[in-house]
Design an enzyme around this catalytic site. Sequence first.
Site, short mmCIF file in Angstrom:
data_model
loop_
_atom_site.label_atom_id
_atom_site.label_comp_id
_atom_site.label_asym_id
_atom_site.label_seq_id
_atom_site.Cartn_x
_atom_site.Cartn_y
_atom_site.Cartn_z
N LYS A 176 0.83 -1.21 0.00
CA LYS A 176 0.00 0.00 0.00
C LYS A 176 0.86 1.26 0.00
O LYS A 176 0.57 2.24 -0.71
CB LYS A 176 -0.91 0.00 1.23
CG LYS A 176 -1.70 1.31 1.44
CD LYS A 176 -2.61 1.62 0.27
CE LYS A 176 -3.23 3.01 0.38
NZ LYS A 176 -3.95 3.28 1.61
N LYS A 246 2.12 12.28 5.05
CA LYS A 246 2.33 11.25 6.09
C LYS A 246 2.62 9.91 5.45
O LYS A 246 3.57 9.22 5.80
CB LYS A 246 1.09 11.18 6.99
CG LYS A 246 1.15 10.14 8.09
CD LYS A 246 0.48 8.83 7.67
CE LYS A 246 -0.99 8.99 7.40
NZ LYS A 246 -1.63 7.69 7.03
#
Length: 296
Positions: A176, A246
């Site tokens: 991911k 992030k």
Amino acid sequence: MSTAAQALGFIGLGVMGEPICRNLALKSGARVYACDRDPAPLARLATQGVLAASSASAVAEQADIVFLSLPSGEIVAELARATDGLLAAARRGLVVVDLGTSPVELTRQLAQEFASRGASFVDAPVARTRAAAEAGTLSVMVGADVKTYDRLRPLLDMFASDVTHCGPVGCGQVVKILNNMVLFETVVALSEAHAIGTRSGVDPKLLFETLAKGSADSFALRNHGMKAILPGIFPERAFSTEYARKDLSYALRLAQESAVDASGARNADSWLRKAVEAGDGDLYFPVISRLIGRKH
């Protein structure tokens, strides 16, 4: 254990969490207990039979499988390790599933901590959009042992059209994180193409439509390019610049650990940082195209 016999828990009912939880409640036939700081999604989900729980530990005490849809791995760790958190409520057979994007090393550490209590911690980060979450057509990348994956798969199919078992715990996060890294770098490329094409006298709509007919076609072009960069629409409550940065920090950490010079990722991070510094941290991350398109 059949799906209907299980009690499910859900913590984090934000942009992605609420529609995922709704799909589970409507399709699983299970009791679903949910928790969120915002009472609004809990009220909406109550019409689908979702039961509000007072805390994360209360969810874990009631459920056999608990799904987390939280903004960062740091928040997942805090929720797990709090005095009255998920680890305190963990018991043999409990499975906790992190649907968000979290650091790989942290994911593996948490898996060890839950295992010491007889419970399982699994990474199953989701990809695609809120619309896909609502339609039940997300892509899920799972890091888990085969037995736990087989137990979860029927539930994952309720909100995803593509489910990939990537390997043991942590491997779902690796895939991911790299998916997002490639996406962010592609959005930078699309922003550059948009700016160069416009200044060179080509209609940007024609440019993107023509790229979609050739080898430059991509999911990013058709969604982030055509639906955000082209019309200049960068709403809040989408995948924000802050969240993108992030996630990219996790990719840069993996690159460093792997001794890979990820210059493209660093360039994307530079643009995301500039957008945050320009006050666009809460906006949909393709907003970087506005900065890239400015004359310097």
